[in-house]
Design an enzyme around this catalytic site. Sequence first.
Site, PDB file in Angstrom:
ATOM      1  N   GLY A 118     -20.704  -0.242  79.739  1.00 13.85           N
ATOM      2  CA  GLY A 118     -21.353   0.676  80.256  1.00 13.85           C
ATOM      3  C   GLY A 118     -23.153   0.644  79.209  1.00 13.85           C
ATOM      4  N   VAL A 121     -21.600  -2.857  73.371  1.00  9.16           N
ATOM      5  CA  VAL A 121     -20.019  -3.663  72.559  1.00  9.16           C
ATOM      6  C   VAL A 121     -20.032  -2.480  70.499  1.00  9.16           C
ATOM      7  CG1 VAL A 121     -19.505  -5.421  71.578  1.00  9.16           C
ATOM      8  CG2 VAL A 121     -20.793  -5.936  73.702  1.00  9.16           C
ATOM      9  N   GLY A 123     -18.441   0.603  71.153  1.00  9.16           N
ATOM     10  CA  GLY A 123     -17.800   1.490  71.730  1.00  9.16           C
ATOM     11  C   GLY A 123     -18.308   3.044  70.123  1.00  9.16           C
ATOM     12  N   CYS A 125     -16.381   3.647  67.761  1.00  6.13           N
ATOM     13  CA  CYS A 125     -15.872   3.468  66.303  1.00  6.13           C
ATOM     14  C   CYS A 125     -17.266   3.246  65.802  1.00  6.13           C
ATOM     15  CB  CYS A 125     -14.382   2.614  66.291  1.00  6.13           C
ATOM     16  SG  CYS A 125     -14.489   1.979  64.258  1.00  6.13           S
ATOM     17  N   GLY A 200     -17.885   0.060  85.135  1.00  7.95           N
ATOM     18  CA  GLY A 200     -16.556  -0.675  86.042  1.00  7.95           C
ATOM     19  C   GLY A 200     -15.947   0.947  86.157  1.00  7.95           C
ATOM     20  N   SER A 231     -13.047   7.774  73.825  1.00  9.27           N
ATOM     21  CA  SER A 231     -13.912   9.281  74.072  1.00  9.27           C
ATOM     22  C   SER A 231     -15.038   9.707  73.635  1.00  9.27           C
ATOM     23  CB  SER A 231     -12.716   9.638  72.937  1.00  9.27           C
ATOM     24  OG  SER A 231     -12.816   9.054  71.227  1.00  9.27           O
ATOM     25  N   GLY A 271     -14.229  16.270  60.059  1.00  5.41           N
ATOM     26  CA  GLY A 271     -15.077  17.475  59.259  1.00  5.41           C
ATOM     27  C   GLY A 271     -14.810  17.108  57.911  1.00  5.41           C
ATOM     28  N   HIS A 544       0.691  -6.804  37.896  1.00 10.67           N
ATOM     29  CA  HIS A 544      -0.433  -6.366  37.016  1.00 10.67           C
ATOM     30  C   HIS A 544      -1.844  -6.178  36.112  1.00 10.67           C
ATOM     31  CE1 HIS A 544       0.054  -2.189  33.614  1.00 10.67           C
ATOM     32  NE2 HIS A 544      -0.440  -4.007  32.932  1.00 10.67           N
TER      33      HIS A 544
END
Length: 607
Positions: A118, A121, A123, A125, A200, A231, A271, A544
């Site tokens: 909605g 794409v 979200g 993140c 949706g 969220s 924070g 190493h």
Amino acid sequence: MQSSISLSLSSASPITVRSDGGANSAASGLFFSNTATPNQLRFCGLRREAFSGCKSSNNAVIFKQLRSKTKISAALSTNGNSAKGFDYDLVIIGAGVGGHGAALHAVEKGLKTAIIEGDVVGGTCVNRGCVPSKALLAVSGRMRELQNEHHMKSFGLQVAAAGYDRQGVADHAENLATKIRNNLTNSMKSLGVDILTGVGSVVGPQKVKYGKVGGTETVITAKNIIIATGSVPFVPKGVEVDGKTVITSDHALKLETVPEWIVIVGSGYIGLEFSDVYTALGSEVTFVEALDQLMPGFDPEIGKLAQRVLINPRKIDYHTGVFATKITPAKDGKPVRIELIDAKTKEPKDTLEVDAALIATGRAPFTNGLGLENVNVETQRGFIPVDERMRVIDSKGELVPNLYCIGDANGKMMLAHAASAQGISVVEQVSGKDHVLNHLSIPAACFTHPEISMVGLTEPQAREKAEKEGFEISIAKTSFKANTKALAENEGEGIAKMIYRPDNGEILGVHIFGMHAADLIHEASNAIALGTRIQDIKYAVHAHPTLSEVIDELFKSAKVRGKVSLVPPQPTFSLVLQWLKATFLVRLLSQLQCKLVSGQETVDLPQ
């Protein structure tokens, strides 16, 4: 995605070999050397692309002979055919990192898939979280290094006073988010995932509707549904957000201003990372933390060291054990006003007047308006209740058939990569393979300078578990000061810590504070996921000089009483079965000398 290969061979019968392309498929690829005779065939499992250029001793190309009498069929469409009676095999509500990961894996499994979004794409993140924040942190890391005159002189470098262009920094973050968002969108489009635009919601069992608010809505059916709505920033009562002087992480990532003095409410991941950004760009920071210590979610020993390096030397002060009960935005020439009370006694403690306040008190699930009441599901503090397989649980404690919830919306582990892992786990289940994700093997990281990373249990959690279950734990530690690569970078500040069982070598938790800690944690997280014990992994070889030797030394320093195993784990039953199938086919091909004869029958290899 299934493929089938039917080989018409000699006397006894032709063979039909099936493969789903998975690691545990009957066979996953048949390789013919260009000069191999049937007795020299190398068997690497069966894949449809394997038959290429196999020549017999008389240089007749066997593949051409096979092709004329071989039937090859596979579901090769990028988005498979839906189950009978449904529009889709899988519909995902929410196109964040979790939904994206589930969609890609579903297409790989041959499921006809749609994803509903909605907003945009990617979200939280990609658009308002991990991705743009890493762009800002990349800037803060470079600014911090250039501003450290002693650090630069240690390399023999002389650098003039470093400065920055605020809008240029903000553009870098926005451009990165746009690029990653486009990458995610294109990856789904290229695989044929149907991207459905709109809000949706669930309207009943195996039924979803979507559409723009106030506009036309479309109802579709799906054999399985995944809720992946993520969220939003959590804002406590009494806090008035204006998006300018009192802001959440959503606003802060736009970097519209760099205030001289900013209060950050909450000293967790969000924070801490913003304190790193703001102090590098010249702000003074004050933390307001409700608990008695900063960084309460971290292992206490790591938290203390991180505070000594990330907090104390910088322009940061803090108030712990207090609540910000009221925060008023700046207006009419007055500053932001923050009223503090004691977290235990609730007595007034202090009042701060600052230029800005960032609310970093965590995140809340975005689950309103999903139509959960239509399937008798009640949220718990906003989270959708699920079991260990991400199956949604209704108000009576019963599983809702064919309905799953992943990511921040279920509250199990509010990390983008956890959401993706949960989505992949669900797709495995709906594809017929049981899968339970081990959340203790999922790593987490805080991208400060230096970084913090962790996986598994903290020391207090491990001690509590040990006391309850009756075993002892041990602690191993190594320092970045002993690592050649870290010293070459003049970044010797940091430690790695492992909590483990000395009786059997089980790794319970690993915590790292130091340069590139976020990259180093994965060897430990994979060891936990795979059940690898210390007595085995300590013999792994590390290049190493690299920072990975910090983890190498950590494993080597552990004292395990259990027997050391230098023998690789025995093959699982599925691998043994795969080997038997391979042997059977190779022997048959050898006996028949790859000569095709008439008379066709079909014999299915055991599945």
